[in-house]
Design a protein around this motif. Structure first.
Motif, mmCIF file in Angstrom:
data_model
loop_
_atom_site.group_PDB
_atom_site.id
_atom_site.type_symbol
_atom_site.label_atom_id
_atom_site.label_comp_id
_atom_site.label_asym_id
_atom_site.label_seq_id
_atom_site.Cartn_x
_atom_site.Cartn_y
_atom_site.Cartn_z
ATOM 1 N N LEU A 115 0.821 -1.210 0.000
ATOM 2 C CA LEU A 115 0.000 0.000 0.000
ATOM 3 C C LEU A 115 0.854 1.259 0.000
ATOM 4 O O LEU A 115 1.831 1.368 0.738
ATOM 5 N N THR A 116 0.455 2.227 -0.852
ATOM 6 C CA THR A 116 1.149 3.521 -0.882
ATOM 7 C C THR A 116 0.238 4.681 -0.519
ATOM 8 O O THR A 116 0.704 5.797 -0.304
ATOM 9 N N GLY A 117 -1.068 4.444 -0.452
ATOM 10 C CA GLY A 117 -1.990 5.508 -0.076
ATOM 11 C C GLY A 117 -3.425 5.012 -0.120
ATOM 12 O O GLY A 117 -3.731 3.978 -0.722
ATOM 13 N N PHE A 118 -4.330 5.750 0.549
ATOM 14 C CA PHE A 118 -5.743 5.367 0.506
ATOM 15 C C PHE A 118 -6.620 6.585 0.759
ATOM 16 O O PHE A 118 -6.183 7.612 1.294
ATOM 17 N N LEU A 143 -13.898 3.383 -0.959
ATOM 18 C CA LEU A 143 -12.519 3.200 -0.522
ATOM 19 C C LEU A 143 -11.641 3.069 -1.757
ATOM 20 O O LEU A 143 -11.862 2.200 -2.599
ATOM 21 N N THR A 144 -10.674 3.955 -1.878
ATOM 22 C CA THR A 144 -9.709 3.911 -2.968
ATOM 23 C C THR A 144 -8.335 3.598 -2.401
ATOM 24 O O THR A 144 -7.908 4.224 -1.429
ATOM 25 N N LEU A 145 -7.682 2.616 -2.980
ATOM 26 C CA LEU A 145 -6.355 2.212 -2.530
ATOM 27 C C LEU A 145 -5.344 2.454 -3.642
ATOM 28 O O LEU A 145 -5.620 2.198 -4.817
ATOM 29 N N LYS A 146 -4.176 2.936 -3.268
ATOM 30 C CA LYS A 146 -3.054 3.052 -4.191
ATOM 31 C C LYS A 146 -1.973 2.097 -3.721
ATOM 32 O O LYS A 146 -1.662 2.048 -2.529
ATOM 33 N N ALA A 147 -1.419 1.348 -4.669
ATOM 34 C CA ALA A 147 -0.473 0.299 -4.261
ATOM 35 C C ALA A 147 0.548 0.050 -5.357
ATOM 36 O O ALA A 147 0.382 0.470 -6.509
ATOM 37 N N HIS A 174 -4.263 0.105 -13.853
ATOM 38 C CA HIS A 174 -2.846 -0.267 -13.784
ATOM 39 C C HIS A 174 -2.030 0.683 -14.647
ATOM 40 O O HIS A 174 -2.342 0.887 -15.828
ATOM 41 N N ASN A 175 -1.002 1.244 -14.057
ATOM 42 C CA ASN A 175 -0.076 2.121 -14.771
ATOM 43 C C ASN A 175 1.254 1.396 -14.932
ATOM 44 O O ASN A 175 2.004 1.225 -13.962
ATOM 45 N N VAL A 213 -0.831 0.706 -9.168
ATOM 46 C CA VAL A 213 -2.242 0.446 -9.444
ATOM 47 C C VAL A 213 -3.105 1.267 -8.489
ATOM 48 O O VAL A 213 -2.733 1.513 -7.340
ATOM 49 N N GLU A 214 -4.251 1.703 -8.992
ATOM 50 C CA GLU A 214 -5.247 2.389 -8.166
ATOM 51 C C GLU A 214 -6.527 1.562 -8.197
ATOM 52 O O GLU A 214 -7.009 1.191 -9.276
ATOM 53 N N LEU A 215 -7.077 1.283 -7.021
ATOM 54 C CA LEU A 215 -8.211 0.368 -6.894
ATOM 55 C C LEU A 215 -9.402 1.054 -6.254
ATOM 56 O O LEU A 215 -9.266 1.766 -5.255
ATOM 57 N N GLU A 216 -10.585 0.836 -6.828
ATOM 58 C CA GLU A 216 -11.840 1.241 -6.203
ATOM 59 C C GLU A 216 -12.469 -0.018 -5.616
ATOM 60 O O GLU A 216 -12.748 -0.970 -6.342
#
Length: 349
Positions: A189-192, A293-297, A333-334, A341-344
């Motif tokens: 995880l890098t952010g949320f 909830l949005t997660l950056k990883a 996905h970048n 990746v950014e997830l919803e």
């Protein structure tokens, strides 16, 4: 980690182009909300080299893993002498529209029917529940299946969605795959970002049925070729001939949130009991907060829409979101040097 395949070919041509040296800004999106998988990328123009065309086939592998197979649908060329390209996977063809009459049949049978009509390769989970016969007039295949999937969920509690697997459209039950790694404070995880809202909530639901007297009255007399005729005016929209039957239910949250009312028109033949039940069903669905909830990883190719992953974030536990598997609704996905990746996520509390 790197791009191991990024190839294209124009249908009818024998030339297979390797684009790995000229492709940048590769982004792949999967979404459970009845959308095709999307691949966007930028190509640097090379003299006497490849020029993208709509309809070109695209193959993309990352670290040897199959990621995307689809077709180019949009090409943009700008003054920086680069092409911005958008490609879609096989689900794009479920946007096709049609008029169909479904007999009483299962979801998997209906999926097979529309997939064949869309002209795509397909396979899917077998389902047992029979959906009542239905007329679908001038609807997309996505909309037809959305209605069927909703009916199966309400009747059985089972959740299904559509996905593409290297050019094959699939009907899947979710979660399709449970990831065996954790997204959390000490893992990827890098952010949320977490949000809760009542903007779309309703705690008072009213079902109304319009009652009109089907009468008309004489309003004037006119002459047509020497003959008198009587013109009439409908009174169906006249307040004197219109009344409403209303059924209202309310939830306990009115005392906390204030009155948030939602109105729906009843079907013409609905009786009082049916109107009451419809009001209760809508209240149950709408009298709740919505969560996002949005997660950056760091990137992982298993983090795609329809899969689930354990989420362990200490600060989220403090506001009621405990350690649990969470479903991925949408994944972006970048594919860069720092693959991310950014997830919803779908949140249930």
């Amino acid at each position: 980690m790197s791009i191991t395949t990024f190839a294209t070919r124009t249908p009818g041509s024998k030339t297979l182009w390797d684009l790995r040296e000229i492709v940048t800004d590769v982004k792949w999106i999967t979404d459970m909300n009845y959308s095709a998988g999307t691949l966007t990328f930028k190509l640097v123009e090379v003299d006497e080299g490849y020029t993208p065309h709509n309809g070109d086939d695209i193959w993309f592998r990352w670290n040897g893993k199959k990621i995307f197979k689809g077709k180019v649908f949009n090409v943009k060329y700008s003054d920086d002498e680069a092409f911005d390209v958008t490609a879609y996977d096989s689900l794009r063809y479920f946007k096709n529209q049609d008029s169909l009459v479904f007999p009483a049949s299962t979801l998997s049978q209906r999926f097979t029917t529309v997939a064949k009509l869309a002209g795509v390769k397909h396979k899917g989970t077998k389902t047992a529940y029979k959906i009542p016969a239905e007329v679908c007039d001038s609807k997309s295949y996505f909309d037809m299946l959305k209605t069927s999937i909703t009916r199966v969920r309400r009747a059985t509690g089972n959740h299904y969605f559509l996905a593409d697997n290297w050019g094959v459209s699939e009907l899947r039950k979710y979660p399709y795959k449970k990831c065996n790694f954790i997204l959390g404070d000490k893992s990827l995880l890098t952010g949320f970002s977490f949000e809760k809202s009542i903007d779309d909530a309703a705690n008072v639901v009213r079902i109304i049925k319009e009652n009109k007297k089907k009468k008309s009255r004489e309003t004037s007399t006119a002459k047509t070729k020497g003959k008198k005729t009587k013109a009439t005016k409908s009174t169906t929209n006249d307040p004197k001939n219109t009344s409403y039957t209303k059924t209202t239910v309310a939830g306990d949250s009115v005392a906390i949130w204030g009155k948030l009312q939602y109105i729906e028109k009843a079907k013409d033949k609905a009786n009082a009991a049916q109107m009451k039940q419809r009001a209760k069903d809508l209240l149950k669905a709408k009298n709740k907060q919505t969560y996002s909830l949005t997660l950056k990883a760091l990137g992982n190719t298993d983090l795609v829409a329809g899969n689930s992953v354990p989420v362990q974030i200490k600060s989220l536990r403090q506001i009621g979101f405990g350690n649990k598997y969470a479903l991925i609704k949408k994944a972006t996905h970048n594919f860069t040097v720092d693959y991310n990746v950014e997830l919803e996520m779908r949140v249930v509390m």
